[in-house]
Design an enzyme around this catalytic site. Structure first.
Site: not given
Length: 326
Positions: A165, A297, A267
């Site tokens: 991320s 995600h 995502d």
């Protein structure tokens, strides 16, 4: 069967934890941080550190660079000739959340599974400390790892950078900084569903406005905090963003270390990961790219799901190969 109440074709196993996930809302940073802490506590029953030594250190600052706290995970037992392979580990959290504490379980698992040293970096967070503070802290920690390699019992020729991320975006930025500033050399970069592009103009970013854990509004707040509030009017794209903030902005990707990049199907960050992988390949950088269907995600938190197990097996396999671990 697909749950008709869920508007995405999620893998049923990762969909089974949706009711336990918090709302994706970064408009209140302090509330978001508290939610993240609670989420991590729920999924982390406790880290097994029986095979590793865990020690908190500080990478001393100098000049405008303040001290950077780091947590070092070192395998117990004999040290390989030349030292342990090592990972500079950068936590996620949209540049505004997370710490070595929230990432303690994952960092300990990586060190234990691989038998490698892991240096988890407690970089400063936006909005209190916007760009360039976070990547500069991470790069400073990498330099400290290299300078203190003998004391840390690590092999300076086998250091990788790793993050997911926002941590994946920072890992990509550190790889660029190390190349452009003459080192330290990295042998590998692991970019898990990375946050790379402030322009928010990919098909996935335009489409996924209500997906679990991370959605377009989350990304908008994240980049606003990270880059500061002095940008152009809403909807306009800034022209002054450094590639060390948004690696997708880099015009030259040649000479970077080999990469592994993962993407999650549902995502908003999916397409920027895919595009960055293709651009690295075009620049002559070796890349392993995997897009995991039915995922969202952070869905790897559903560790019992077969797709999550595949992600983790791949993660450890590629790190073993690239770090020279049998």
């Amino acid at each position: 069967m697909t749950d008709p109440t869920v508007p995405w074709a999620l893998d049923p196993e990762v969909a089974s934890i949706l009711e336990y996930l918090p709302e994706s809302d970064l408009s209140d940073v302090h509330a978001a941080r508290a939610q993240m802490d609670a989420l991590i506590a729920m999924f982390a029953a406790g880290a097994d550190t029986s095979a590793i030594e865990v020690v908190d250190h500080v990478a001393p600052g100098s000049g405008d660079q303040p001290d950077v706290p780091v947590r070092v995970y070192t395998p117990l037992g004999d040290v390989p000739e030349g030292g342990h392979a090592a990972i500079c580990y950068l936590h996620g959290g949209g540049f505004v959340m997370g710490s070595v504490e929230t990432e303690h379980l994952s960092a300990a698992q990586v060190a234990t599974e691989l038998g490698a040293a892991v240096v988890s970096v407690d970089y400063r967070l936006a909005p209190e400390h916007p760009f360039p503070a976070p990547p500069e802290d991470c790069y400073h920690a990498l330099r400290w790892m290299h300078a203190e390699a003998e004391a840390l019992r690590i092999d300076p020729d086998r250091i990788a950078v790793m993050g997911s991320s926002a941590g994946g975006g920072l890992a990509a930025a550190v790889a660029l900084m190390a190349r452009d500033r003459g080192g330290p050399a990295l042998c590998f970069q692991f970019l898990g569903f990375p946050e790379l592009d402030d322009r928010l103009d990919t098909p996935s970013m335009r489409t996924f406005v209500d997906t679990p854990l991370w959605r377009r509004p989350s990304a908008e707040w994240s980049w606003r905090y990270y880059l500061g509030d002095d940008g152009p009017p809403e909807g306009a794209i800034r022209e002054d963003v450094s590639p060390y903030a948004a690696p997708a902005r880099a015009t030259d990707l040649a000479g970077l270390p080999p990469a592994y990049i993962s993407a999650q199907e549902f995502d908003p960050l999916r397409d920027e990961a895919l595009v960055y992988a293709m651009r690295l390949l075009e620049a002559g950088v070796s890349v392993e790219l995997h897009h995991f269907p039915g995922t969202y995600h952070g869905s790897v938190a559903a560790s019992f799901a077969e797709v999550s197990k595949r992600q983790l097996r791949e993660q450890y396999d590629v790190l073993r190969r690239r770090l020279g671990l049998a």
